[in-house]
Write a protein that holds these residues in place. Structure first.
Motif, PDB file in Angstrom:
ATOM      1  N   THR A 151      -4.436 -15.361  21.567  1.00 24.23           N
ATOM      2  CA  THR A 151      -5.268 -14.242  21.966  1.00 24.23           C
ATOM      3  C   THR A 151      -4.708 -13.623  23.236  1.00 24.23           C
ATOM      4  O   THR A 151      -4.017 -14.301  24.011  1.00 24.23           O
ATOM      5  CB  THR A 151      -6.728 -14.686  22.211  1.00 24.23           C
ATOM      6  OG1 THR A 151      -7.499 -13.555  22.623  1.00 24.23           O
ATOM      7  CG2 THR A 151      -6.802 -15.765  23.294  1.00 24.23           C
ATOM      8  N   ASP A 152      -5.006 -12.326  23.430  1.00 24.97           N
ATOM      9  CA  ASP A 152      -4.582 -11.669  24.660  1.00 24.97           C
ATOM     10  C   ASP A 152      -5.651 -11.749  25.748  1.00 24.97           C
ATOM     11  O   ASP A 152      -5.500 -11.159  26.814  1.00 24.97           O
ATOM     12  CB  ASP A 152      -4.228 -10.202  24.380  1.00 24.97           C
ATOM     13  CG  ASP A 152      -5.432  -9.379  23.936  1.00 24.97           C
ATOM     14  OD1 ASP A 152      -6.508  -9.966  23.698  1.00 24.97           O
ATOM     15  OD2 ASP A 152      -5.301  -8.143  23.825  1.00 24.97           O
ATOM     16  N   PHE A 153      -6.739 -12.509  25.472  1.00 27.84           N
ATOM     17  CA  PHE A 153      -7.794 -12.692  26.464  1.00 27.84           C
ATOM     18  C   PHE A 153      -7.311 -13.663  27.538  1.00 27.84           C
ATOM     19  O   PHE A 153      -6.299 -14.349  27.362  1.00 27.84           O
ATOM     20  CB  PHE A 153      -9.060 -13.224  25.782  1.00 27.84           C
ATOM     21  CG  PHE A 153     -10.328 -12.925  26.512  1.00 27.84           C
ATOM     22  CD1 PHE A 153     -10.716 -11.628  26.784  1.00 27.84           C
ATOM     23  CD2 PHE A 153     -11.165 -13.950  26.941  1.00 27.84           C
ATOM     24  CE1 PHE A 153     -11.897 -11.340  27.443  1.00 27.84           C
ATOM     25  CE2 PHE A 153     -12.340 -13.688  27.605  1.00 27.84           C
ATOM     26  CZ  PHE A 153     -12.708 -12.375  27.869  1.00 27.84           C
ATOM     27  N   ASP A 154      -8.049 -13.714  28.660  1.00 26.34           N
ATOM     28  CA  ASP A 154      -7.583 -14.559  29.767  1.00 26.34           C
ATOM     29  C   ASP A 154      -8.048 -16.009  29.657  1.00 26.34           C
ATOM     30  O   ASP A 154      -7.690 -16.829  30.500  1.00 26.34           O
ATOM     31  CB  ASP A 154      -8.005 -13.971  31.113  1.00 26.34           C
ATOM     32  CG  ASP A 154      -9.492 -13.696  31.195  1.00 26.34           C
ATOM     33  OD1 ASP A 154     -10.210 -14.040  30.229  1.00 26.34           O
ATOM     34  OD2 ASP A 154      -9.951 -13.129  32.200  1.00 26.34           O
ATOM     35  N   THR A 155      -8.850 -16.335  28.659  1.00 32.41           N
ATOM     36  CA  THR A 155      -9.235 -17.726  28.386  1.00 32.41           C
ATOM     37  C   THR A 155      -9.208 -17.951  26.875  1.00 32.41           C
ATOM     38  O   THR A 155      -9.245 -16.995  26.096  1.00 32.41           O
ATOM     39  CB  THR A 155     -10.647 -18.064  28.919  1.00 32.41           C
ATOM     40  OG1 THR A 155     -11.612 -17.226  28.253  1.00 32.41           O
ATOM     41  CG2 THR A 155     -10.734 -17.847  30.411  1.00 32.41           C
TER      42      THR A 155
ATOM     43  N   LEU B  94      -7.089 -11.014  18.568  1.00 37.33           N
ATOM     44  CA  LEU B  94      -6.752 -12.336  18.047  1.00 37.33           C
ATOM     45  C   LEU B  94      -5.531 -12.194  17.141  1.00 37.33           C
ATOM     46  O   LEU B  94      -5.433 -11.237  16.368  1.00 37.33           O
ATOM     47  CB  LEU B  94      -7.914 -12.936  17.257  1.00 37.33           C
ATOM     48  CG  LEU B  94      -9.268 -13.030  17.974  1.00 37.33           C
ATOM     49  CD1 LEU B  94     -10.310 -13.646  17.032  1.00 37.33           C
ATOM     50  CD2 LEU B  94      -9.161 -13.853  19.244  1.00 37.33           C
ATOM     51  N   TYR B  95      -4.619 -13.169  17.238  1.00 38.10           N
ATOM     52  CA  TYR B  95      -3.382 -13.118  16.465  1.00 38.10           C
ATOM     53  C   TYR B  95      -3.176 -14.430  15.693  1.00 38.10           C
ATOM     54  O   TYR B  95      -2.527 -15.341  16.193  1.00 38.10           O
ATOM     55  CB  TYR B  95      -2.175 -12.893  17.374  1.00 38.10           C
ATOM     56  CG  TYR B  95      -2.168 -11.587  18.126  1.00 38.10           C
ATOM     57  CD1 TYR B  95      -1.618 -10.438  17.572  1.00 38.10           C
ATOM     58  CD2 TYR B  95      -2.690 -11.506  19.410  1.00 38.10           C
ATOM     59  CE1 TYR B  95      -1.591  -9.244  18.270  1.00 38.10           C
ATOM     60  CE2 TYR B  95      -2.670 -10.316  20.123  1.00 38.10           C
ATOM     61  CZ  TYR B  95      -2.116  -9.189  19.541  1.00 38.10           C
ATOM     62  OH  TYR B  95      -2.097  -8.012  20.236  1.00 38.10           O
ATOM     63  N   PRO B  96      -3.722 -14.550  14.488  1.00 34.61           N
ATOM     64  CA  PRO B  96      -3.351 -15.710  13.653  1.00 34.61           C
ATOM     65  C   PRO B  96      -1.977 -15.457  13.025  1.00 34.61           C
ATOM     66  O   PRO B  96      -1.770 -14.452  12.355  1.00 34.61           O
ATOM     67  CB  PRO B  96      -4.451 -15.748  12.587  1.00 34.61           C
ATOM     68  CG  PRO B  96      -5.484 -14.739  13.014  1.00 34.61           C
ATOM     69  CD  PRO B  96      -4.782 -13.747  13.880  1.00 34.61           C
TER      70      PRO B  96
END
Length: 282
Positions: free
Chosen positions: A37-41, A23-25
């Motif tokens: 986020t680097d997630f796919d959803t 996660l990147y705030p």
């Protein structure tokens, strides 16, 4: 040592496989908060949604050390043409200085069922330092929060030039008083011509901010000013149009004479021009 919530501890102890994501705030100096986020959803955590459809972020390795060493994190950001900030593309915003002083936090998220994050560990926090832009990428080095320990102490140095930041709280020069509005008559990628008639050098080391047109909101530091012509240090991201409006603010060379004659502000001058140089002080 890192603290974890009871829910995350139970997940780690009771599962052989755990889904993780970064996660990147990101918070700009102006207070705008962006969450990716680097997630796919998209992921939900802490009452906030971290977008998976924004820029692609690729980071370097993190490490944990004991002591006061200032660590760094290298991040590459690949924005799409549709990714904008305040109406500007990511690349234009980065070039315009929108991310100067921005802070970034890297959190390792643990997921039990998509898109709910059970808990997250803070892996890195810091402030944007070196930033470079390429054709389709923004490359940034983030300094850890320990960089704040490198602040100069004591606060005041004895030097000839003024220590104040022009228009800052200690300077007390009212920025709006010296704002000068004008209109572009001709231009290149690093020069704009206008109808201003201030004396040569008046705006040197100041800055211009566009107030209309395709560069609306874009700011550039002035390298040199001669009557009716500005040359900026960094080229504009796109060519301004004739008729675009901008506001120019004069700069300061930190000299006592300039403080008095140009800004009538000698009372707040924080330089020490009359102290002898070391070679002649004895």
């Amino acid at each position: 040592m890192k603290n974890v919530t009871p829910e995350l501890l139970a997940l780690m102890q009771g599962s052989q496989q755990v889904i993780i994501a970064d996660l990147y705030p990101l918070t700009t100096a102006a207070g705008t908060v962006l969450r990716y986020t680097d997630f796919d959803t998209d992921l939900s955590y802490g009452g906030n949604v971290f977008s998976a459809s924004g820029p692609i972020l690729k980071r370097g390795k993190t490490r944990i050390v004991i002591g006061l060493e200032v660590d760094t994190l290298d991040v590459e950001i690949y924005p799409r043409p549709t990714d904008t900030i305040g109406g500007q593309s990511w690349l234009s915003a980065a070039t315009a200085g929108v991310f100067d002083g921005a802070t970034l936090k890297l959190e390792r998220a643990f997921i039990s069922s998509v898109p709910i994050v059970i808990g997250a560990l803070i892996m890195f926090t810091g402030t944007f330092a070196d930033l470079e832009t390429a054709r389709a990428m923004v490359s940034v080095r983030v300094n850890s929060d320990l960089a704040a320990l490198q602040v100069q102490v004591p606060r005041n140095l004895y030097q000839a030039s003024c220590l104040n930041v022009l228009y800052g709280a200690d300077c007390r020069v009212a920025r709006a008083t010296y704002a000068v509005a004008s209109t572009v008559t001709a231009r290149t990628m690093s020069k704009i011509l206008c109808g201003l008639s201030k004396a040569d050098g008046y705006f040197d080391n100041g800055y211009v901010v566009f107030t209309s047109g395709t560069l609306n909101g874009t700011r550039r530091t002035i390298k040199a000013y001669v009557q009716g012509q500005f040359t900026v240090y960094n080229p504009f991201p796109t060519l301004p149009n004739a008729g675009d409006t901008f506001t120019a603010y004069p700069g300061c060379d930190k000299a006592l004479a300039t403080c008095g004659s140009k800004f009538n502000n000698r009372l707040n001058f924080r330089g020490f021009p009359f102290i002898p140089v070391p070679e002649t002080s004895i």
